[in-house]
Write a protein that holds these residues in place. Structure first.
Motif, PDB file in Angstrom:
ATOM      1  N   VAL A 269      19.523  33.441  24.889  1.00 35.10           N
ATOM      2  CA  VAL A 269      18.841  34.504  25.625  1.00 35.10           C
ATOM      3  C   VAL A 269      19.360  35.869  25.186  1.00 35.10           C
ATOM      4  CG1 VAL A 269      18.377  35.455  27.917  1.00 35.10           C
ATOM      5  CG2 VAL A 269      18.435  32.966  27.582  1.00 35.10           C
ATOM      6  N   TRP A 270      20.674  35.991  25.049  1.00 36.14           N
ATOM      7  CA  TRP A 270      21.282  37.264  24.628  1.00 36.14           C
ATOM      8  C   TRP A 270      20.772  37.685  23.252  1.00 36.14           C
ATOM      9  CZ3 TRP A 270      24.715  37.623  20.407  1.00 36.14           C
ATOM     10  CH2 TRP A 270      25.288  38.895  20.225  1.00 36.14           C
ATOM     11  N   ALA A 271      20.754  36.747  22.310  1.00 37.32           N
ATOM     12  CA  ALA A 271      20.309  37.079  20.964  1.00 37.32           C
ATOM     13  C   ALA A 271      18.822  37.407  20.938  1.00 37.32           C
ATOM     14  CB  ALA A 271      20.606  35.916  20.012  1.00 37.32           C
ATOM     15  N   GLY A 272      18.019  36.694  21.762  1.00 36.03           N
ATOM     16  CA  GLY A 272      16.594  36.999  21.828  1.00 36.03           C
ATOM     17  C   GLY A 272      16.339  38.417  22.306  1.00 36.03           C
ATOM     18  N   LYS A 273      17.054  38.836  23.363  1.00 41.17           N
ATOM     19  CA  LYS A 273      16.917  40.212  23.863  1.00 41.17           C
ATOM     20  C   LYS A 273      17.374  41.219  22.819  1.00 41.17           C
ATOM     21  CE  LYS A 273      17.570  39.302  28.825  1.00 41.17           C
ATOM     22  NZ  LYS A 273      18.477  39.551  29.984  1.00 41.17           N
ATOM     23  N   LEU A 274      18.506  40.918  22.178  1.00 46.72           N
ATOM     24  CA  LEU A 274      19.052  41.848  21.185  1.00 46.72           C
ATOM     25  C   LEU A 274      18.113  41.997  19.996  1.00 46.72           C
ATOM     26  CD1 LEU A 274      21.691  43.507  20.936  1.00 46.72           C
ATOM     27  CD2 LEU A 274      22.581  41.666  19.497  1.00 46.72           C
ATOM     28  N   ALA A 275      17.513  40.888  19.572  1.00 44.23           N
ATOM     29  CA  ALA A 275      16.576  40.947  18.449  1.00 44.23           C
ATOM     30  C   ALA A 275      15.316  41.717  18.817  1.00 44.23           C
ATOM     31  CB  ALA A 275      16.221  39.527  18.001  1.00 44.23           C
ATOM     32  N   ASP A 276      14.834  41.576  20.060  1.00 45.96           N
ATOM     33  CA  ASP A 276      13.677  42.357  20.507  1.00 45.96           C
ATOM     34  C   ASP A 276      13.973  43.850  20.451  1.00 45.96           C
ATOM     35  OD1 ASP A 276      12.008  40.199  20.998  1.00 45.96           O
ATOM     36  OD2 ASP A 276      12.501  40.066  23.134  1.00 45.96           O
ATOM     37  N   ARG A 277      15.220  44.217  20.711  1.00 47.75           N
ATOM     38  CA  ARG A 277      15.586  45.629  20.791  1.00 47.75           C
ATOM     39  C   ARG A 277      16.000  46.211  19.443  1.00 47.75           C
ATOM     40  NH1 ARG A 277      19.218  45.133  24.329  1.00 47.75           N
ATOM     41  NH2 ARG A 277      21.149  45.667  23.238  1.00 47.75           N
ATOM     42  N   ARG A 281      16.890  41.235  11.609  1.00 48.19           N
ATOM     43  CA  ARG A 281      17.655  41.161  10.369  1.00 48.19           C
ATOM     44  C   ARG A 281      19.163  41.224  10.588  1.00 48.19           C
ATOM     45  NH1 ARG A 281      12.768  43.160   9.574  1.00 48.19           N
ATOM     46  NH2 ARG A 281      11.749  42.993   7.542  1.00 48.19           N
ATOM     47  N   GLY A 282      19.609  42.300  11.202  1.00 46.26           N
ATOM     48  CA  GLY A 282      21.048  42.475  11.408  1.00 46.26           C
ATOM     49  C   GLY A 282      21.617  41.501  12.413  1.00 46.26           C
ATOM     50  N   VAL A 283      20.854  41.181  13.471  1.00 44.96           N
ATOM     51  CA  VAL A 283      21.330  40.258  14.491  1.00 44.96           C
ATOM     52  C   VAL A 283      21.533  38.865  13.900  1.00 44.96           C
ATOM     53  CG1 VAL A 283      20.764  39.148  16.683  1.00 44.96           C
ATOM     54  CG2 VAL A 283      20.263  41.579  16.357  1.00 44.96           C
ATOM     55  N   LEU A 284      20.604  38.434  13.051  1.00 50.29           N
ATOM     56  CA  LEU A 284      20.716  37.104  12.444  1.00 50.29           C
ATOM     57  C   LEU A 284      21.981  36.996  11.599  1.00 50.29           C
ATOM     58  CD1 LEU A 284      19.531  34.322  11.871  1.00 50.29           C
ATOM     59  CD2 LEU A 284      18.206  35.330  10.000  1.00 50.29           C
ATOM     60  N   TRP A 285      22.255  37.988  10.786  1.00 46.88           N
ATOM     61  CA  TRP A 285      23.456  37.976   9.934  1.00 46.88           C
ATOM     62  C   TRP A 285      24.721  37.891  10.784  1.00 46.88           C
ATOM     63  CZ3 TRP A 285      24.671  37.527   4.913  1.00 46.88           C
ATOM     64  CH2 TRP A 285      25.935  37.944   4.498  1.00 46.88           C
ATOM     65  N   LEU A 286      24.749  38.634  11.880  1.00 44.65           N
ATOM     66  CA  LEU A 286      25.923  38.664  12.755  1.00 44.65           C
ATOM     67  C   LEU A 286      26.180  37.293  13.384  1.00 44.65           C
ATOM     68  CD1 LEU A 286      28.118  40.134  14.440  1.00 44.65           C
ATOM     69  CD2 LEU A 286      26.315  40.691  16.090  1.00 44.65           C
ATOM     70  N   VAL A 287      25.160  36.678  13.988  1.00 41.44           N
ATOM     71  CA  VAL A 287      25.384  35.437  14.722  1.00 41.44           C
ATOM     72  C   VAL A 287      25.639  34.259  13.778  1.00 41.44           C
ATOM     73  CG1 VAL A 287      24.163  36.204  16.777  1.00 41.44           C
ATOM     74  CG2 VAL A 287      22.881  35.055  14.963  1.00 41.44           C
ATOM     75  N   SER A 322      17.546  31.019  18.100  1.00 38.79           N
ATOM     76  CA  SER A 322      16.703  31.886  18.920  1.00 38.79           C
ATOM     77  C   SER A 322      16.066  32.984  18.079  1.00 38.79           C
ATOM     78  CB  SER A 322      17.537  32.495  20.049  1.00 38.79           C
ATOM     79  OG  SER A 322      16.762  33.372  20.834  1.00 38.79           O
ATOM     80  N   VAL A 323      16.850  33.603  17.205  1.00 37.91           N
ATOM     81  CA  VAL A 323      16.350  34.700  16.379  1.00 37.91           C
ATOM     82  C   VAL A 323      15.334  34.192  15.356  1.00 37.91           C
ATOM     83  CG1 VAL A 323      16.991  36.458  14.688  1.00 37.91           C
ATOM     84  CG2 VAL A 323      18.422  36.086  16.705  1.00 37.91           C
ATOM     85  N   THR A 324      15.673  33.112  14.648  1.00 36.77           N
ATOM     86  CA  THR A 324      14.780  32.635  13.586  1.00 36.77           C
ATOM     87  C   THR A 324      13.478  32.076  14.153  1.00 36.77           C
ATOM     88  OG1 THR A 324      16.004  30.541  13.564  1.00 36.77           O
ATOM     89  CG2 THR A 324      16.609  32.184  11.916  1.00 36.77           C
ATOM     90  N   SER A 325      13.536  31.337  15.263  1.00 37.58           N
ATOM     91  CA  SER A 325      12.310  30.757  15.820  1.00 37.58           C
ATOM     92  C   SER A 325      11.374  31.834  16.360  1.00 37.58           C
ATOM     93  CB  SER A 325      12.649  29.744  16.915  1.00 37.58           C
ATOM     94  OG  SER A 325      13.377  30.343  17.962  1.00 37.58           O
ATOM     95  N   SER A 326      11.927  32.866  16.997  1.00 38.61           N
ATOM     96  CA  SER A 326      11.068  33.950  17.475  1.00 38.61           C
ATOM     97  C   SER A 326      10.518  34.761  16.307  1.00 38.61           C
ATOM     98  CB  SER A 326      11.824  34.860  18.449  1.00 38.61           C
ATOM     99  OG  SER A 326      12.894  35.528  17.810  1.00 38.61           O
TER     100      SER A 326
END
Length: 404
Positions: A269-277, A281-287, A322-326
């Motif tokens: 959920v956290w990553a999904g919100k962060l990726a929306d905002r 790209r950057g969120v995926l690399w981090l997680v 979460s990031v890749t599927s969305s």
């Protein structure tokens, strides 16, 4: 007709249903994972052979995903998902009465074929019905249900098998799956934006050409294979490591490591919100980097550090998924259900293939051999994530985060 937005009653109903859907899918599919050492003992199997109880399900699931996506484009999303959950639950219940390992494998294969009607169709439903600005959150909530289901299935199976038997564990989880299917049917709103599409092989071939011709989707499919293959394999064999010397833990205690899935409920959920905002790209690399760091930490011989490593690994995986599927849901064009199915085809194919390969590496070099392969695969996944950072949005006029 407007799409479902955050804060509405339909948004709450949809996410409650999808939570139960993700819960059921992962609980039914992965409840055998902590039981592998017990199955190996009862049926006189090697670790690689006992891993087939999971690999045959994920392999069958991968194959059925493509067919179910085309079927759902023709007949609708909700009926296919409800039928998939109900049949899979009944197959799990039937596993409790298996006469031998071949019969158990046959029922696990049927379970995988049935479950093909759930995950990709769920992703397509969310992509069609949820407003784009809320899709990351909604997908994260669905994946958090998956994380909870994976934890529940493993912990319950470990505890019941330790004090009763693995057959009782399978029966109880099958009954829980039936109840989850009933709640899913009751809660999920009917589709409002579904448009019946053409069926048959021609539609499937056309959709495959369209999605594999995209500049980004094939790389996201490859990430699904690598990430899920690594995640399932680590949980497949960490049990063997902790049950053996020098740790010698009880079955129920080893199963308790699945409580780490609670981190996945939060991180997805956290990553999904962060990726929306901030953009994906950057969120995926981090997680994904967090996931790799956790895997490296499990090489320690100290039990607390092993558990910490698995915690980071689990947190990073569910956030990455979460990031890749969305991202697939945002980038895919019709037929969207097929794009989701392709993502999950490679997702579960990775679980089946990498999980089986790691059984042979475990026999060759123990946990170090497993980590060697998984580390190599995660390194490849990080290279793909680096490449995706230069991927152009589909709509050049849109902002980076909104377009992808």
């Amino acid at each position: 007709m407007s799409r479902i937005a955050v804060g509405t009653a339909d948004f709450k109903r949809t996410n409650r249903a999808m939570f139960f859907g993700g819960f059921s899918c992962f609980a039914l599919l992965y409840c055998v994972q902590p039981l592998m050492p017990l199955l190996a003992h009862e049926f006189v199997l090697t670790p690689a052979q006992s891993s087939l109880s999971l690999s045959i399900s994920t392999g069958a699931l991968a194959l059925s995903l493509l067919v179910s996506s085309v079927v759902s484009d023709r007949f609708g999303r909700k009926p296919i998902m409800v039928a998939a959950m109900a049949i899979a639950a009944l197959m799990t219940l039937a596993c409790a009465f298996a006469d031998g390992y071949p019969q158990l494998l046959a029922m696990r294969a049927l379970l995988g074929l049935a479950l093909g009607g759930m995950p990709a169709v769920a992703m397509a439903y969310l992509g069609e019905e949820i407003e784009p600005a809320s899709l990351g959150l909604s997908m994260g909530l669905y994946i958090s249900g998956s994380a909870f289901g994976g934890m529940f299935g493993r912990v319950l199976a470990s505890t019941l098998s330790d004090f009763l038997s693995w057959r009782v564990a399978m029966a109880v989880i099958g009954i829980a799956g039936v109840l989850a299917a009933a709640e899913f049917w009751r809660s999920l709103p009917a589709s409002r934006h579904f448009r019946r599409g053409p069926g048959g092989l021609r539609a499937l071939a056309g959709g495959l050409r369209r999605h594999f011709g995209d500049a980004g989707l094939p790389w996201l499919f490859a990430l699904a294979f690598l990430l899920m293959g690594c995640f399932v394999s680590a949980y497949n064999y960490i049990g063997y490591r902790l049950l053996g010397t020098p740790y010698g833990l009880r079955q129920s205690v080893v199963g308790g490591i699945s409580f780490l899935y609670l981190l996945g409920i939060f991180s997805s959920v956290w990553a999904g919100k962060l990726a929306d905002r901030l953009g994906r790209r950057g969120v995926l690399w981090l997680v994904m980097s967090v996931m790799a760091a956790g895997l490296a930490l499990t090489l320690s011989h100290a039990l607390p550090l092993i558990v910490l490593g698995m915690a980071l690994f689990t947190f990073g995986f569910f956030a990455s998924h979460s990031v890749t599927s969305s991202w697939v849901g945002r980038r895919a064009r019709p037929p969207q259900a097929l794009a989701s199915a392709l993502y999950l085809f490679f997702y579960y194919l990775g679980s089946s293939v990498v999980g089986w390969l790691c059984g042979h590496l475990w026999a060759w070099a123990g946990w170090n051999g497993v980590v060697l392969l998984l580390g190599t695969l995660l390194g490849g996944a990080l290279l793909i994530a680096r490449r995706l950072r230069s991927l152009m949005p589909l709509d050049p006029a849109a902002s980076l985060a909104a377009a992808t």
